[in-house]
Write a protein that holds these residues in place. Structure first.
Motif, PDB file in Angstrom:
ATOM      1  N   ALA A   1      22.886   9.971 -20.869  1.00  0.00           N
ATOM      2  CA  ALA A   1      22.150   8.988 -20.060  1.00  0.00           C
ATOM      3  C   ALA A   1      23.045   8.308 -19.027  1.00  0.00           C
ATOM      4  CB  ALA A   1      21.451   7.966 -20.944  1.00  0.00           C
ATOM      5  N   LYS A   2      24.038   9.036 -18.524  1.00  0.00           N
ATOM      6  CA  LYS A   2      24.877   8.501 -17.450  1.00  0.00           C
ATOM      7  C   LYS A   2      24.169   8.599 -16.105  1.00  0.00           C
ATOM      8  CE  LYS A   2      29.238   9.325 -19.761  1.00  0.00           C
ATOM      9  NZ  LYS A   2      30.503  10.044 -19.744  1.00  0.00           N
ATOM     10  N   ILE A   3      23.267   9.576 -15.994  1.00  0.00           N
ATOM     11  CA  ILE A   3      22.397   9.689 -14.828  1.00  0.00           C
ATOM     12  C   ILE A   3      20.989   9.973 -15.332  1.00  0.00           C
ATOM     13  CG2 ILE A   3      24.244  10.535 -13.311  1.00  0.00           C
ATOM     14  CD1 ILE A   3      22.928  13.318 -13.491  1.00  0.00           C
ATOM     15  N   GLY A   4      20.030   9.701 -14.498  1.00  0.00           N
ATOM     16  CA  GLY A   4      18.641   9.981 -14.847  1.00  0.00           C
ATOM     17  C   GLY A   4      18.203  11.298 -14.239  1.00  0.00           C
ATOM     18  N   PRO A   5      17.138  11.873 -14.748  1.00  0.00           N
ATOM     19  CA  PRO A   5      16.639  13.124 -14.189  1.00  0.00           C
ATOM     20  C   PRO A   5      16.081  12.907 -12.782  1.00  0.00           C
ATOM     21  CG  PRO A   5      15.145  12.324 -15.878  1.00  0.00           C
ATOM     22  CD  PRO A   5      16.336  11.417 -15.890  1.00  0.00           C
ATOM     23  N   GLU A   6      16.469  13.791 -11.876  1.00  0.00           N
ATOM     24  CA  GLU A   6      16.021  13.671 -10.491  1.00  0.00           C
ATOM     25  C   GLU A   6      14.899  14.636 -10.133  1.00  0.00           C
ATOM     26  OE1 GLU A   6      19.330  14.015  -7.836  1.00  0.00           O
ATOM     27  OE2 GLU A   6      20.446  12.405  -8.812  1.00  0.00           O
ATOM     28  N   ASN A   7      14.758  15.714 -10.905  1.00  0.00           N
ATOM     29  CA  ASN A   7      13.726  16.699 -10.588  1.00  0.00           C
ATOM     30  C   ASN A   7      13.230  17.343 -11.876  1.00  0.00           C
ATOM     31  OD1 ASN A   7      15.774  18.520 -11.261  1.00  0.00           O
ATOM     32  ND2 ASN A   7      16.365  18.841  -9.134  1.00  0.00           N
ATOM     33  N   ALA A   8      12.339  18.304 -11.737  1.00  0.00           N
ATOM     34  CA  ALA A   8      11.752  18.969 -12.902  1.00  0.00           C
ATOM     35  C   ALA A   8      12.788  19.770 -13.688  1.00  0.00           C
ATOM     36  CB  ALA A   8      10.611  19.884 -12.458  1.00  0.00           C
ATOM     37  N   GLU A   9      13.789  20.303 -12.981  1.00  0.00           N
ATOM     38  CA  GLU A   9      14.845  21.055 -13.665  1.00  0.00           C
ATOM     39  C   GLU A   9      15.628  20.151 -14.615  1.00  0.00           C
ATOM     40  OE1 GLU A   9      18.564  24.035 -12.518  1.00  0.00           O
ATOM     41  OE2 GLU A   9      17.705  22.724 -10.990  1.00  0.00           O
ATOM     42  N   ASP A  10      15.960  18.943 -14.151  1.00  0.00           N
ATOM     43  CA  ASP A  10      16.676  17.988 -14.996  1.00  0.00           C
ATOM     44  C   ASP A  10      15.832  17.560 -16.195  1.00  0.00           C
ATOM     45  OD1 ASP A  10      18.698  18.169 -13.151  1.00  0.00           O
ATOM     46  OD2 ASP A  10      18.351  16.171 -12.283  1.00  0.00           O
ATOM     47  N   GLU A  11      14.544  17.366 -15.973  1.00  0.00           N
ATOM     48  CA  GLU A  11      13.651  17.016 -17.075  1.00  0.00           C
ATOM     49  C   GLU A  11      13.543  18.157 -18.083  1.00  0.00           C
ATOM     50  OE1 GLU A  11       9.996  15.753 -15.293  1.00  0.00           O
ATOM     51  OE2 GLU A  11      10.937  13.996 -14.370  1.00  0.00           O
ATOM     52  N   GLY A  12      13.602  19.399 -17.588  1.00  0.00           N
ATOM     53  CA  GLY A  12      13.615  20.557 -18.484  1.00  0.00           C
ATOM     54  C   GLY A  12      14.868  20.596 -19.338  1.00  0.00           C
ATOM     55  N   TYR A  13      16.010  20.246 -18.733  1.00  0.00           N
ATOM     56  CA  TYR A  13      17.259  20.175 -19.504  1.00  0.00           C
ATOM     57  C   TYR A  13      17.142  19.140 -20.622  1.00  0.00           C
ATOM     58  CZ  TYR A  13      19.639  22.791 -15.760  1.00  0.00           C
ATOM     59  OH  TYR A  13      20.023  23.737 -14.850  1.00  0.00           O
ATOM     60  N   LEU A  14      16.612  17.968 -20.283  1.00  0.00           N
ATOM     61  CA  LEU A  14      16.468  16.904 -21.279  1.00  0.00           C
ATOM     62  C   LEU A  14      15.508  17.299 -22.398  1.00  0.00           C
ATOM     63  CD1 LEU A  14      16.435  13.653 -19.125  1.00  0.00           C
ATOM     64  CD2 LEU A  14      18.123  14.347 -20.819  1.00  0.00           C
ATOM     65  N   ALA A  15      14.408  17.940 -22.035  1.00  0.00           N
ATOM     66  CA  ALA A  15      13.442  18.372 -23.050  1.00  0.00           C
ATOM     67  C   ALA A  15      14.058  19.405 -23.994  1.00  0.00           C
ATOM     68  CB  ALA A  15      12.192  18.929 -22.385  1.00  0.00           C
ATOM     69  N   ALA A  16      14.850  20.312 -23.449  1.00  0.00           N
ATOM     70  CA  ALA A  16      15.505  21.326 -24.286  1.00  0.00           C
ATOM     71  C   ALA A  16      16.580  20.696 -25.167  1.00  0.00           C
ATOM     72  CB  ALA A  16      16.106  22.419 -23.414  1.00  0.00           C
ATOM     73  N   ILE A  17      17.308  19.719 -24.625  1.00  0.00           N
ATOM     74  CA  ILE A  17      18.362  19.042 -25.391  1.00  0.00           C
ATOM     75  C   ILE A  17      17.771  18.317 -26.595  1.00  0.00           C
ATOM     76  CG2 ILE A  17      19.969  17.093 -25.319  1.00  0.00           C
ATOM     77  CD1 ILE A  17      20.515  17.849 -22.383  1.00  0.00           C
TER      78      ILE A  17
END
Length: 123
Positions: free
Chosen positions: A51-67
């Motif tokens: 949580a040092k940065i927030g998701p900026e796009n759908a790709e970042d949100e996909g990374y978070l969902a997979a994590i």
């Protein structure tokens, strides 16, 4: 202190010298494509996970969902990161011989006297 951005994190190469001192590609745990994905996207995914940065796009949100296990990893980077996390968080194997050298207690000390030894010598 510089502000972390998605572009600056993607420009960095990710490495884990504690768990993989010779690199991901030489460890034997990861394929060539997985080690490239970890090196390229590892800093970004680590910053998102911490949580040092927030998701900026759908790709970042996909990374978070997979994590977080909300979806199955789909991209090579997601699969490599999930595999990396499983490898570094696996339980350490113990030795069947124990972790400490056993020492004799006072009760277990044996004293060998000369009278107990029988040595036969031929002349």
């Amino acid at each position: 202190m510089t502000k972390l951005t998605r572009e600056s994190l993607l420009a960095r190469a990710f490495s884990d010298t504690k768990n993989y001192p010779y690199g991901f590609s030489r460890s034997g745990d990861f394929s060539i494509s997985e080690s490239k994905a970890l090196s390229q996207y590892g800093c970004l995914i680590a910053a998102l996970a911490d949580a040092k940065i927030g998701p900026e796009n759908a790709e970042d949100e996909g990374y978070l969902a997979a994590i977080h296990g909300q979806k199955a990893p789909e991209t090579a980077a997601e699969k490599a990161w999930v595999k990396y996390q499983k490898r570094i968080n696996r339980p350490k194997m113990g030795s069947i011989y124990g972790s400490h050298r056993t020492s004799l207690s006072d009760d277990e000390d044996t004293v060998v006297e000369d009278s107990d030894l029988e040595i036969e010598m031929d002349d």
